[in-house]
Enzyme design. Structure first.
Site, PDB file in Angstrom:
ATOM      1  N   ALA A 117       0.800  -1.231   0.000  1.00 27.98           N
ATOM      2  CA  ALA A 117       0.000   0.000   0.000  1.00 27.98           C
ATOM      3  C   ALA A 117       0.831   1.279   0.000  1.00 27.98           C
ATOM      4  CB  ALA A 117      -0.943  -0.008   1.208  1.00 27.98           C
TER       5      ALA A 117
ATOM      6  N   ARG B  76       5.251  -3.688   3.871  1.00 30.90           N
ATOM      7  CA  ARG B  76       6.298  -4.503   4.499  1.00 30.90           C
ATOM      8  C   ARG B  76       6.431  -4.205   5.991  1.00 30.90           C
ATOM      9  NH1 ARG B  76      11.453  -5.085   1.181  1.00 30.90           N
ATOM     10  NH2 ARG B  76      10.697  -3.085   0.396  1.00 30.90           N
TER      11      ARG B  76
ATOM     12  N   THR C 127       5.066  -8.132 -10.580  1.00 27.25           N
ATOM     13  CA  THR C 127       5.790  -8.759 -11.686  1.00 27.25           C
ATOM     14  C   THR C 127       7.141  -9.285 -11.181  1.00 27.25           C
ATOM     15  OG1 THR C 127       6.867  -6.701 -12.361  1.00 27.25           O
ATOM     16  CG2 THR C 127       4.726  -7.191 -13.363  1.00 27.25           C
TER      17      THR C 127
ATOM     18  N   HIS D 171      10.785   1.751 -19.212  1.00 27.59           N
ATOM     19  CA  HIS D 171      10.171   2.034 -17.912  1.00 27.59           C
ATOM     20  C   HIS D 171      11.064   2.974 -17.101  1.00 27.59           C
ATOM     21  CE1 HIS D 171       7.596  -1.523 -18.656  1.00 27.59           C
ATOM     22  NE2 HIS D 171       6.750  -0.927 -17.824  1.00 27.59           N
TER      23      HIS D 171
ATOM     24  N   LYS E 266      12.215   0.703 -11.599  1.00 32.54           N
ATOM     25  CA  LYS E 266      11.665  -0.632 -11.842  1.00 32.54           C
ATOM     26  C   LYS E 266      12.760  -1.674 -11.626  1.00 32.54           C
ATOM     27  CE  LYS E 266       8.907  -3.323 -15.111  1.00 32.54           C
ATOM     28  NZ  LYS E 266       7.983  -3.779 -14.064  1.00 32.54           N
TER      29      LYS E 266
HETATM   30  P1  NAD Z   1       7.121   0.172  -5.401  1.00 36.79           P
HETATM   31  O1  NAD Z   1       8.532  -0.241  -5.134  1.00 36.79           O
HETATM   32  O2  NAD Z   1       6.808   1.639  -5.463  1.00 36.79           O
HETATM   33  O3  NAD Z   1       6.143  -0.463  -4.302  1.00 36.79           O
HETATM   34  C1  NAD Z   1       6.285  -1.758  -3.830  1.00 36.79           C
HETATM   35  C2  NAD Z   1       5.719  -1.784  -2.415  1.00 36.79           C
HETATM   36  O4  NAD Z   1       5.730  -3.138  -1.974  1.00 36.79           O
HETATM   37  C3  NAD Z   1       6.586  -0.947  -1.433  1.00 36.79           C
HETATM   38  O5  NAD Z   1       5.742  -0.114  -0.664  1.00 36.79           O
HETATM   39  C4  NAD Z   1       7.247  -2.019  -0.578  1.00 36.79           C
HETATM   40  O6  NAD Z   1       7.476  -1.608   0.773  1.00 36.79           O
HETATM   41  C5  NAD Z   1       6.199  -3.151  -0.648  1.00 36.79           C
HETATM   42  N1  NAD Z   1       6.811  -4.433  -0.338  1.00 36.79           N
HETATM   43  C6  NAD Z   1       7.982  -4.910  -0.791  1.00 36.79           C
HETATM   44  N2  NAD Z   1       8.241  -6.107  -0.243  1.00 36.79           N
HETATM   45  C7  NAD Z   1       7.214  -6.380   0.588  1.00 36.79           C
HETATM   46  C8  NAD Z   1       6.919  -7.447   1.468  1.00 36.79           C
HETATM   47  N3  NAD Z   1       7.768  -8.460   1.602  1.00 36.79           N
HETATM   48  N4  NAD Z   1       5.760  -7.399   2.156  1.00 36.79           N
HETATM   49  C9  NAD Z   1       4.908  -6.347   2.029  1.00 36.79           C
HETATM   50  N5  NAD Z   1       5.147  -5.291   1.224  1.00 36.79           N
HETATM   51  C10 NAD Z   1       6.295  -5.319   0.512  1.00 36.79           C
HETATM   52  O7  NAD Z   1       6.710  -0.539  -6.757  1.00 36.79           O
HETATM   53  P2  NAD Z   1       5.475  -0.180  -7.706  1.00 36.79           P
HETATM   54  O8  NAD Z   1       5.945   0.677  -8.814  1.00 36.79           O
HETATM   55  O9  NAD Z   1       4.306   0.230  -6.875  1.00 36.79           O
HETATM   56  O10 NAD Z   1       5.211  -1.617  -8.357  1.00 36.79           O
HETATM   57  C11 NAD Z   1       4.837  -2.715  -7.537  1.00 36.79           C
HETATM   58  C12 NAD Z   1       4.751  -3.976  -8.392  1.00 36.79           C
HETATM   59  O11 NAD Z   1       3.698  -3.825  -9.340  1.00 36.79           O
HETATM   60  C13 NAD Z   1       6.019  -4.254  -9.217  1.00 36.79           C
HETATM   61  O12 NAD Z   1       6.209  -5.652  -9.285  1.00 36.79           O
HETATM   62  C14 NAD Z   1       5.676  -3.690 -10.579  1.00 36.79           C
HETATM   63  O13 NAD Z   1       6.428  -4.254 -11.627  1.00 36.79           O
HETATM   64  C15 NAD Z   1       4.222  -4.070 -10.645  1.00 36.79           C
HETATM   65  N6  NAD Z   1       3.379  -3.318 -11.580  1.00 36.79           N
HETATM   66  C16 NAD Z   1       2.390  -4.033 -12.145  1.00 36.79           C
HETATM   67  C17 NAD Z   1       1.486  -3.416 -12.976  1.00 36.79           C
HETATM   68  C18 NAD Z   1       0.340  -4.214 -13.549  1.00 36.79           C
HETATM   69  O14 NAD Z   1      -0.526  -3.656 -14.243  1.00 36.79           O
HETATM   70  N7  NAD Z   1       0.276  -5.531 -13.260  1.00 36.79           N
HETATM   71  C19 NAD Z   1       1.612  -2.047 -13.249  1.00 36.79           C
HETATM   72  C20 NAD Z   1       2.631  -1.335 -12.647  1.00 36.79           C
HETATM   73  C21 NAD Z   1       3.514  -1.976 -11.781  1.00 36.79           C
END
Ligand code: NAD
Length: 235
Positions: A9, A37, A82, A138, A142
Site C-alpha cells: 500500500a 512490508r 511482476t 520504464h 523498476k
Molecule cells: P514500489 O517499489 O513503489 O512499491 C512496492 C511496495 O511493496 C513498497 O511499498 C514495498 O514496501 C512493498 N513491499 C515490498 N516487499 C514487501 C513485502 N515483503 N511485504 C509487504 N510489502 C512489501 O513498486 P510499484 O511501482 O508500486 O510496483 C509494484 C509492483 O507492481 C512491481 O512488481 C511492478 O512491476 C508491478 N506493476 C504491475 C502493474 C500491472 O498492471 N500488473 C503495473 C505497474 C507496476
C-alpha cells in the site's frame, strides 16, 4: 459496498489504488485495510472482499503463505506484482484452489487489447516473413527486466517458444511504461504498441477487475487477463 485491502500500500501502485478507490470509487468500494512490508497487520486482510497486491515478489509470497494458512471463505486475490519466478507463479496459482486469483503483469485494458491485436495479426505477419521483436521502456526504479508485460507479449507472439523473441529493455527517467512490437520485413517495419501516461491506468484496471469479480458466481479458480478481457469485454 466492496471492501478492498491493499498489499504494497505504500508503493507507487499501492498509493494509486488507495487514492483512486477513495476519490473515484467511493460509491462502490472502500479501503478496509492497507498493509505494507513494515506496517504489519496482515490479518486485517481476512475481513475484506478483495485484496489488491502491487508489492514485490517477496511480498506476494508473504501473501501466498498467508492464504495457505487461512480457512473458510477467502478474499478474492488480485495480484499485479511482476518478476515472479516460475516456482513463485506455481505457488500463486495454487491459491486458486481456495479462492479466485487474478494475476496479471499488466492490468490496463489497452494492453489486453494490444495482446488481442497481436494474437490476430502475428500468424499472418510471420507467414509473410516479418520477424517480431519487442522493446519496452520504464522508469529507473523498476526492479525487473524485461518487464512482465514484455514477457507476456512474447508469450502471445510466440506461445511455443517465447524466449525466441528478442526483447530490448530501457530504464529512463520516470517513464510509466511503453511497449512496442516491431515486425521487421526486408524493406519495411510494422510497429504496434502501447504507451501508458498515468499509472492510475493499472490501478483502475485492478480495481475494476476486483469489483467485477466480486459479482461473479465462481468461488475459486485462476483468471488470466486474456480470459477476463474475453469474458468481460468481448462477450
Ligand atoms: P514500489 O517499489 O513503489 O512499491 C512496492 C511496495 O511493496 C513498497 O511499498 C514495498 O514496501 C512493498 N513491499 C515490498 N516487499 C514487501 C513485502 N515483503 N511485504 C509487504 N510489502 C512489501 O513498486 P510499484 O511501482 O508500486 O510496483 C509494484 C509492483 O507492481 C512491481 O512488481 C511492478 O512491476 C508491478 N506493476 C504491475 C502493474 C500491472 O498492471 N500488473 C503495473 C505497474 C507496476
Amino acid at each position: 459496498m466492496i471492501r478492498i485491502g491493499v498489499h504494497g500500500a505504500s508503493g507507487r501502485m499501492g498509493r494509486s489504488v488507495v487514492d483512486l478507490v477513495r476519490n473515484q470509487y467511493a460509491e462502490h468500494a472502500e479501503i478496509a485495510a492497507t498493509v505494507d512490508r513494515k506496517s504489519g497487520g496482515i490479518d486485517a486482510l481476512a475481513a475484506v472482499d478483495a485484496i489488491i497486491d502491487f508489492s514485490l515478489p517477496a511480498g506476494t509470497m508473504t501473501m501466498v503463505d498467508w492464504f495457505e494458512d487461512q480457512s473458510g471463505e477467502l478474499p478474492i486475490y488480485i495480484c499485479g506484482t511482476t518478476g515472479l519466478t516460475d516456482e513463485q507463479h506455481t505457488r500463486l496459482a495454487g491459491i486458486g484452489e481456495s479462492t479466485i486469483v487474478f494475476h496479471a503483469t499488466n492490468f490496463s485494458v489497452g494492453v489486453a487489447a494490444l495482446s488481442a491485436l497481436l494474437r490476430f495479426a502475428t500468424p499472418t505477419l510471420t507467414a509473410l516473413g516479418y520477424t517480431p521483436t519487442i522493446a519496452e521502456v520504464h522508469h529507473v526504479h523498476k526492479l525487473d527486466a524485461p518487464s512482465g508485460t514484455a514477457k507476456t507479449l512474447s508469450e502471445v507472439i510466440s506461445p511455443d517458444d517465447p524466449d525466441a523473441i528478442d526483447i530490448t529493455s530501457i530504464r529512463e527517467g520516470e517513464v510509466i511504461g511503453k511497449h512496442s512490437v516491431t515486425f521487421s520485413g526486408l524493406a519495411d517495419r510494422i510497429v504496434i504498441g502501447h504507451e501508458a501516461s498515468d499509472r492510475n491506468l493499472f490501478a483502475r484496471g485492478a480495481i475494476e477487475a476486483a469489483l467485477w469479480l466480486c459479482q461473479q458466481e465462481e468461488s475459486c479458480g485462476n483468471y488470466t487477463m486474456e480470459a477476463y478481457f474475453q469474458k468481460r469485454f468481448l462477450n
